[in-house]
Design an enzyme around this catalytic site. Structure first.
Site, mmCIF file in Angstrom:
data_model
loop_
_atom_site.group_PDB
_atom_site.id
_atom_site.type_symbol
_atom_site.label_atom_id
_atom_site.label_comp_id
_atom_site.label_asym_id
_atom_site.label_seq_id
_atom_site.Cartn_x
_atom_site.Cartn_y
_atom_site.Cartn_z
ATOM 1 N N HIS A 28 0.840 -1.202 0.000
ATOM 2 C CA HIS A 28 0.000 0.000 0.000
ATOM 3 C C HIS A 28 0.874 1.250 0.000
ATOM 4 O O HIS A 28 1.206 1.800 1.049
ATOM 5 C CB HIS A 28 -0.913 0.010 1.223
ATOM 6 C CG HIS A 28 -2.030 1.002 1.132
ATOM 7 N ND1 HIS A 28 -3.286 0.737 1.613
ATOM 8 C CD2 HIS A 28 -2.095 2.249 0.614
ATOM 9 C CE1 HIS A 28 -4.075 1.784 1.403
ATOM 10 N NE2 HIS A 28 -3.356 2.724 0.798
ATOM 11 N N ARG A 32 2.309 8.368 -7.133
ATOM 12 C CA ARG A 32 1.772 9.600 -7.715
ATOM 13 C C ARG A 32 1.937 9.778 -9.221
ATOM 14 O O ARG A 32 1.504 10.798 -9.749
ATOM 15 C CB ARG A 32 2.383 10.821 -7.010
ATOM 16 C CG ARG A 32 2.223 10.841 -5.494
ATOM 17 C CD ARG A 32 0.786 10.775 -5.071
ATOM 18 N NE ARG A 32 0.624 11.022 -3.635
ATOM 19 C CZ ARG A 32 -0.478 10.774 -2.944
ATOM 20 N NH1 ARG A 32 -1.521 10.241 -3.575
ATOM 21 N NH2 ARG A 32 -0.553 11.020 -1.667
ATOM 22 N N ASN A 226 -5.943 9.557 6.245
ATOM 23 C CA ASN A 226 -7.268 8.960 6.134
ATOM 24 C C ASN A 226 -7.134 7.448 6.019
ATOM 25 O O ASN A 226 -6.552 6.970 5.035
ATOM 26 C CB ASN A 226 -8.001 9.513 4.911
ATOM 27 C CG ASN A 226 -9.455 9.072 4.842
ATOM 28 O OD1 ASN A 226 -10.009 8.604 5.822
ATOM 29 N ND2 ASN A 226 -10.076 9.225 3.683
ATOM 30 N N ASP A 253 0.918 2.831 3.814
ATOM 31 C CA ASP A 253 0.080 3.853 3.181
ATOM 32 C C ASP A 253 0.915 5.107 2.919
ATOM 33 O O ASP A 253 0.497 6.239 3.173
ATOM 34 C CB ASP A 253 -1.143 4.185 4.029
ATOM 35 C CG ASP A 253 -2.204 4.981 3.257
ATOM 36 O OD1 ASP A 253 -2.024 5.187 2.038
ATOM 37 O OD2 ASP A 253 -3.197 5.401 3.879
ATOM 38 N N HIS A 257 2.872 14.275 -0.264
ATOM 39 C CA HIS A 257 2.275 15.485 -0.801
ATOM 40 C C HIS A 257 3.332 16.582 -0.806
ATOM 41 O O HIS A 257 4.379 16.458 -0.177
ATOM 42 C CB HIS A 257 1.079 15.924 0.041
ATOM 43 C CG HIS A 257 -0.077 14.981 0.019
ATOM 44 N ND1 HIS A 257 -0.917 14.868 -1.066
ATOM 45 C CD2 HIS A 257 -0.537 14.104 0.937
ATOM 46 C CE1 HIS A 257 -1.853 13.961 -0.811
ATOM 47 N NE2 HIS A 257 -1.639 13.483 0.396
ATOM 48 N N PHE A 271 -4.857 14.863 2.917
ATOM 49 C CA PHE A 271 -4.738 13.618 3.667
ATOM 50 C C PHE A 271 -3.486 12.870 3.224
ATOM 51 O O PHE A 271 -3.244 12.698 2.026
ATOM 52 C CB PHE A 271 -5.948 12.716 3.417
ATOM 53 C CG PHE A 271 -7.213 13.175 4.082
ATOM 54 C CD1 PHE A 271 -7.376 13.050 5.448
ATOM 55 C CD2 PHE A 271 -8.252 13.707 3.331
ATOM 56 C CE1 PHE A 271 -8.556 13.450 6.071
ATOM 57 C CE2 PHE A 271 -9.434 14.106 3.932
ATOM 58 C CZ PHE A 271 -9.585 13.981 5.310
ATOM 59 N N GLY A 272 -2.694 12.378 4.174
ATOM 60 C CA GLY A 272 -1.608 11.484 3.814
ATOM 61 C C GLY A 272 -0.277 11.859 4.415
ATOM 62 O O GLY A 272 0.075 13.032 4.533
#
Length: 369
Positions: A28, A32, A226, A253, A257, A271-272
């Site tokens: 996971h 991008r 999230n 996860d 960003h 989120f992230g």
């Protein structure tokens, strides 16, 4: 530095100062591209992975274009072929455009992907998800679900109510079902109950849900992900699920960003968070050194278990080496990822990655790639 390597197991070199173990597998991650190379690329994602001991990573399909057809997937596969220097196995989406309205052609995509997911979006329509589960079941593929009922959003009910719905459909269709990044106590209970009934379900959690809760947050974007961090009781339930085998594996996860997108606090930031370069050290420090789980169990959760579930072969020539003697402080400014947002910034930890080898070739060593 002398090393004793025992593939499929864990060995110590130089007494107990160095751990040598099979390289990890993260099912996971978000790299991008195609779409947002300013956030991450195949090159920077792979660099981040090997700096954390990973030689297999599985990027999620929230991309542009969405890998929902052979033509759209070809763009991502081309980037992987060009730039990846470890094993990068992409997901295809569950539905066209990740819009939740029509399932993809599973048969046309299955041979080029590791599994199917609409990650970031739960499939809201029962009939659409049922059809997708029937298709993946007939082809023997894993369907991995981001469970979020949009009526509740990121509230706890949004996660566990959709998990309950998805488990029912998985049981009825015989789907090989995998639940992404679980974070609530009720989620653990539902999956535990489903496993006892013989449902073909596995699940993952992430390091931040094992080590942090909402009480640990500050009003910074590096604490926004999230699902969000939950209560202390939820965190304890996630740990209990890990200990009793309800939770099958740990994934990061990893979601990079830009600095601007993460600078707007808990309310406004994207989120992230990133996780590939911190997963082993934070878990080794706070779970293994404290006696919560064994080193062997941690290595299984981060490597062998995801490989078993997703049918990913283990390569005996791929391993990683960690210094577990000397502590160091996590400094996100030094990450190889383009993303630098992590709640673990500034933590003192054990388990600095010294070396990662993929198929006999050194792909990372003491800060150099």
């Amino acid at each position: 530095m002398k090393q004793r390597i025992s593939y499929g197991d864990i060995s110590y070199g130089c007494g107990t100062n160095v751990v040598v173990c099979p390289a990890f597998c993260d099912v996971h991650v978000h790299f991008r591209v195609p779409g947002r190379p300013d956030k991450e690329t195949i090159v920077t994602g792979c660099r981040s992975a090997v700096a954390g001991g990973y030689t297999t990573v599985c990027p999620m399909p929230n991309l542009n274009p969405v890998p929902d057809s052979p033509g759209h997937l070809a763009e991502e596969l081309g980037l992987i072929e060009k730039d990846a220097f470890i094993e990068v196995l992409p997901y295809a989406s569950i539905t066209l455009g990740r819009k939740g309205l029509e399932p993809v052609d599973v048969r046309a995509l299955k041979d080029s992907v590791v599994a199917f997911s609409d990650d970031g979006s739960g499939v809201q329509d029962d009939s659409v998800l049922r059809k997708a589960m029937e298709m993946t079941a007939s082809e023997g593929c894993v369907l991995a679900s981001h469970c979020e009922d949009v009526r509740y959003g990121t509230a706890p009910e949004g996660e566990w109510m959709q998990i309950g719905r998805d488990l029912r459909l998985a049981e009825e269709t015989g789907c090989r079902f995998h639940v992404c990044h679980i974070s609530t106590a009720r989620s653990v209970d539902l999956i535990r109950e489903a496993k006892s009934r013989g449902v073909d379900v596995t699940c993952e959690t992430a390091p931040h849900y094992l080590l942090l809760c909402e009480d640990d947050r500050s009003d910074e974007g590096r604490f926004k992900m999230n699902p969000p961090l939950r209560t202390a009781a939820d965190r304890r339930a996630i740990m209990d699920g890990l200990l009793d085998g309800t939770i099958d594996m740990i994934a990061t996860d990893h979601a990079p960003h830009t600095a601007e997108e993460k600078s707007l606090g808990l309310q406004g930031s994207a989120f992230g968070i990133v996780g590939l370069e911190t997963a082993f050290p934070v878990l080794y420090t706070h779970l293994v050194r404290t006696g919560v789980i064994s080193l062997e169990k941690l290595v299984d959760l981060m490597g062998a278990a995801p490989r078993r579930r997703f049918g990913i072969d283990t390569d005996p020539g791929s391993y990683t080496v960690f210094d577990v003697r000397d502590p160091y402080v996590i400094d996100s400014a030094k990450f190889f990822s383009k993303g630098h947002s992590t709640p673990f910034d500034g933590w003192e930890v054990y388990g600095r990655c010294l070396k990662t080898v993929y198929k006999g070739k050194t792909v990372y060593e003491t800060g150099n790639i």
